[in-house]
Motif scaffolding. Structure first.
Motif, PDB file in Angstrom:
ATOM      1  N   SER A  98       0.814  -1.221   0.000  1.00 23.30           N
ATOM      2  CA  SER A  98       0.000   0.000   0.000  1.00 23.30           C
ATOM      3  C   SER A  98       0.839   1.257   0.000  1.00 23.30           C
ATOM      4  CB  SER A  98      -0.908   0.013   1.235  1.00 23.30           C
ATOM      5  OG  SER A  98      -1.752  -1.104   1.275  1.00 23.30           O
ATOM      6  N   PHE A  99       2.141   1.128   0.287  1.00 25.95           N
ATOM      7  CA  PHE A  99       3.013   2.296   0.372  1.00 25.95           C
ATOM      8  C   PHE A  99       4.026   2.332  -0.771  1.00 25.95           C
ATOM      9  CE2 PHE A  99       1.495   0.863   4.462  1.00 25.95           C
ATOM     10  CZ  PHE A  99       0.959   2.020   5.002  1.00 25.95           C
ATOM     11  N   GLU A 283      -5.981 -17.274   7.151  1.00 23.06           N
ATOM     12  CA  GLU A 283      -5.076 -16.596   8.066  1.00 23.06           C
ATOM     13  C   GLU A 283      -4.774 -15.173   7.586  1.00 23.06           C
ATOM     14  OE1 GLU A 283      -4.089 -17.235  10.929  1.00 23.06           O
ATOM     15  OE2 GLU A 283      -3.996 -19.396  11.281  1.00 23.06           O
ATOM     16  N   ILE A 284      -4.614 -15.012   6.277  1.00 18.22           N
ATOM     17  CA  ILE A 284      -4.417 -13.666   5.733  1.00 18.22           C
ATOM     18  C   ILE A 284      -5.667 -12.823   5.989  1.00 18.22           C
ATOM     19  CG2 ILE A 284      -3.995 -12.322   3.639  1.00 18.22           C
ATOM     20  CD1 ILE A 284      -1.566 -13.860   4.407  1.00 18.22           C
ATOM     21  N   GLU A 285      -6.821 -13.411   5.739  1.00 15.22           N
ATOM     22  CA  GLU A 285      -8.076 -12.701   5.986  1.00 15.22           C
ATOM     23  C   GLU A 285      -8.197 -12.350   7.471  1.00 15.22           C
ATOM     24  OE1 GLU A 285     -12.658 -13.239   4.564  1.00 15.22           O
ATOM     25  OE2 GLU A 285     -11.726 -14.956   5.554  1.00 15.22           O
ATOM     26  N   LYS A 286      -7.784 -13.236   8.338  1.00 15.76           N
ATOM     27  CA  LYS A 286      -7.830 -12.984   9.776  1.00 15.76           C
ATOM     28  C   LYS A 286      -6.971 -11.775  10.142  1.00 15.76           C
ATOM     29  CE  LYS A 286      -6.004 -15.994  12.740  1.00 15.76           C
ATOM     30  NZ  LYS A 286      -5.823 -17.271  13.460  1.00 15.76           N
ATOM     31  N   ARG A 317       1.154 -13.405  -2.525  1.00 13.98           N
ATOM     32  CA  ARG A 317       0.608 -12.239  -3.235  1.00 13.98           C
ATOM     33  C   ARG A 317      -0.836 -12.487  -3.677  1.00 13.98           C
ATOM     34  NH1 ARG A 317       5.922 -10.987  -7.015  1.00 13.98           N
ATOM     35  NH2 ARG A 317       6.749  -9.220  -5.815  1.00 13.98           N
ATOM     36  N   ASP A 318      -1.098 -13.687  -4.166  1.00 10.74           N
ATOM     37  CA  ASP A 318      -2.467 -14.006  -4.589  1.00 10.74           C
ATOM     38  C   ASP A 318      -3.427 -13.927  -3.402  1.00 10.74           C
ATOM     39  OD1 ASP A 318      -1.599 -14.411  -7.177  1.00 10.74           O
ATOM     40  OD2 ASP A 318      -1.516 -16.603  -7.019  1.00 10.74           O
ATOM     41  N   ARG A 324      -7.408  -8.058  -0.014  1.00  6.92           N
ATOM     42  CA  ARG A 324      -7.582  -6.619  -0.285  1.00  6.92           C
ATOM     43  C   ARG A 324      -8.971  -6.327  -0.833  1.00  6.92           C
ATOM     44  NH1 ARG A 324      -3.454  -4.990  -4.501  1.00  6.92           N
ATOM     45  NH2 ARG A 324      -4.570  -3.009  -4.357  1.00  6.92           N
ATOM     46  N   ARG A 325      -9.473  -7.233  -1.631  1.00  6.26           N
ATOM     47  CA  ARG A 325     -10.820  -7.013  -2.179  1.00  6.26           C
ATOM     48  C   ARG A 325     -11.873  -7.073  -1.067  1.00  6.26           C
ATOM     49  NH1 ARG A 325      -8.422 -10.125  -6.392  1.00  6.26           N
ATOM     50  NH2 ARG A 325      -9.310 -12.091  -5.617  1.00  6.26           N
ATOM     51  N   ALA A 326     -11.620  -7.899  -0.060  1.00  5.87           N
ATOM     52  CA  ALA A 326     -12.567  -8.002   1.051  1.00  5.87           C
ATOM     53  C   ALA A 326     -12.391  -6.852   2.047  1.00  5.87           C
ATOM     54  CB  ALA A 326     -12.391  -9.338   1.766  1.00  5.87           C
TER      55      ALA A 326
END
Length: 448
Positions: A98-99, A283-286, A317-318, A324-326
């Motif tokens: 994001s940066f 886990e990423i979503e968490k 990355r996937d 990110r969409r969520a």
């Protein structure tokens, strides 16, 4: 208020790994107890296909033998060819955070030393791996990567392809750090345990000097733990009682898995495309959900440099793109290891001076033995004392304790018959961190 997700890619940096067909079957037997199988390439192919009935073990073995997991790079040219691809700025920047920052690797370098058996052709020698990655980083302008420390405790028979659990029984422990200080001007601030395994002795050792530890592989209850022999009953990688969210914690004095009153922070890192404790999308979503609630998240991702890092990075990355969409309003950042802890914990980096130490040697006092005084000029040392390293004239590297002043922030060391005669001293060094992970290393050369 929305917080950020901080990604820390921790590479157990061990150099090339060679494995014969016979060694592959030895490993399978040690993990799953299948000594009865013929050790042939045809058997290996059938195991990869899952076509041999092994009483329910076949799927786990098939996953273990997937191409990525068994295709080791067995020499430095192969490792370097992989590094050429994954360290290329175009690959790093293909999907920035994001940066605007590209992918960052953290190389936790291991020394293979003092071993008597080396069937996997490990790169041997102090600094052999550390120096290789120093050179790789130096060759890339503005390389964002960081080098830290990885350690394998010594096995009973000193086999370079095995990792035990005892720091106390590891003769190379103190010499590794002493040489890093004196010969390379380096002292780590972040640690990764060999096979993610800690014990009371390593817990207390780390508590003296290193503020950050990225070894926790606690599983979310939604994930099943593997039943391989090497992981039963806490034999290796035991974090069953540790927290399984993405927030670092202070460990307990008696049990590194429990929260307690120790100084250092332990963060969580799950494996990438490995045989157990893998990082999955939930886990990423968490982590993004945690940040959306205003709690910064530190997501550790663990790899080895003897496997191709490219597919592992792309898999993460996937998963990030999907998260990110969520959670479109949650920022995320690829970080150096020290930075990941500092940002996640919101440590007051800009509000406190960095650690600075002075070394004053009195080589010929009128009424005393030669002695060293270490004073804190700025900041505060993490733990009870700096790490003292001494090189002798015969090129031995020794660690010893300081003597303490009546006030905090000053330490003494006397050279005499109960410690080390001064005429045998060639170089002296100290390494330390502050609680924020800022490192100070100072060395002195003794005149011949």
């Amino acid at each position: 208020m929305t917080a950020a997700v901080h990604f820390l890619h921790a590479i157990d940096t061990e150099g090339p790994l060679y494995e014969t067909l016979e060694a592959s079957f030895e490993r399978l037997d040690e993990l799953f107890g299948i000594a009865h199988l013929p050790r042939t390439r045809d058997t290996l192919r059938q195991l990869q296909e899952g076509s041999i009935d092994l009483g329910g073990k076949q799927d786990e073995i098939r996953q273990l033998l997937r191409g990525h997991r068994i295709n080791y790079m067995d020499n430095w040219p192969k490792v370097d060819a992989m590094l050429d691809r994954v360290m290329d700025p175009e690959f790093r920047q293909s999907r920035p955070d994001s940066f605007g920052q590209g992918w960052v690797y953290n190389w936790f370098c291991l020394d293979h030393v003092e071993f008597r058996v080396n069937p996997r052709r490990r790169a041997m020698g102090y600094h052999a791996i550390h120096d290789h990655y120093l050179q790789r980083i130096a060759e890339q302008p503005d390389c964002p990567d960081e080098i830290q420390w990885h350690f394998h405790p010594m096995s009973t028979y000193r086999e370079a392809h095995r990792c035990a659990t005892s720091f106390v029984n590891s003769p190379h422990l103190h010499e590794t750090l002493a040489r890093r200080i004196i010969e390379r001007g380096f002292f780590p601030s972040v640690f990764r345990a060999g096979f993610q395994t800690e014990r009371p002795d390593s817990n207390l050792f780390l508590e003296q000097w290193l503020p950050f530890d990225i070894s926790n592989t606690a599983l979310d209850p939604r994930q099943a733990w593997t039943d391989s022999i090497d992981l039963r009953n806490g034999r290796s990688g035991d974090w069953r009682r540790a927290r399984h969210d993405w927030t670092p914690y202070h460990p307990h004095h008696d049990n590194y898995q429990l929260e307690g009153g120790c100084r250092r922070w332990i963060g969580r890192a799950l494996n990438l495309m490995n045989r157990f404790a893998n990082l999955e999308y939930f886990e990423i979503e968490k982590a993004f959900a945690q940040a959306a609630e205003g709690r910064p998240a530190l997501v550790g991702m663990a790899s080895h440099d003897f496997r191709d890092l490219g597919p592992e990075v792309e898999e993460v990355r996937d998963m990030i793109d999907r998260a990110r969409r969520a959670y479109p309003d949650v920022p995320y950042r690829f970080c150096r290891a020290t930075e990941a802890f500092q940002r996640t914990l919101d440590l007051p980096i800009d509000e406190t001076p960095p650690l600075d130490l002075s070394l004053d040697l009195d080589a010929a006092p009128a009424d005393d033995v030669p002695n060293l005084t270490v004073r804190t000029l700025a900041g505060k040392v993490f733990g009870p004392q700096p790490f003292l390293a001494i090189e002798t004239r015969g090129q031995r590297f020794i660690h010893d304790n300081f003597d303490f002043d009546t006030e905090d922030g000053t330490w003494f060391y006397a050279f005499h018959s109960d410690t080390l005669p001064f005429d045998d001293v060639r170089r002296i060094g100290v390494g330390s961190n502050d609680a924020l992970g800022r490192t100070c290393v100072k060395t002195l050369d003794i005149a011949p």
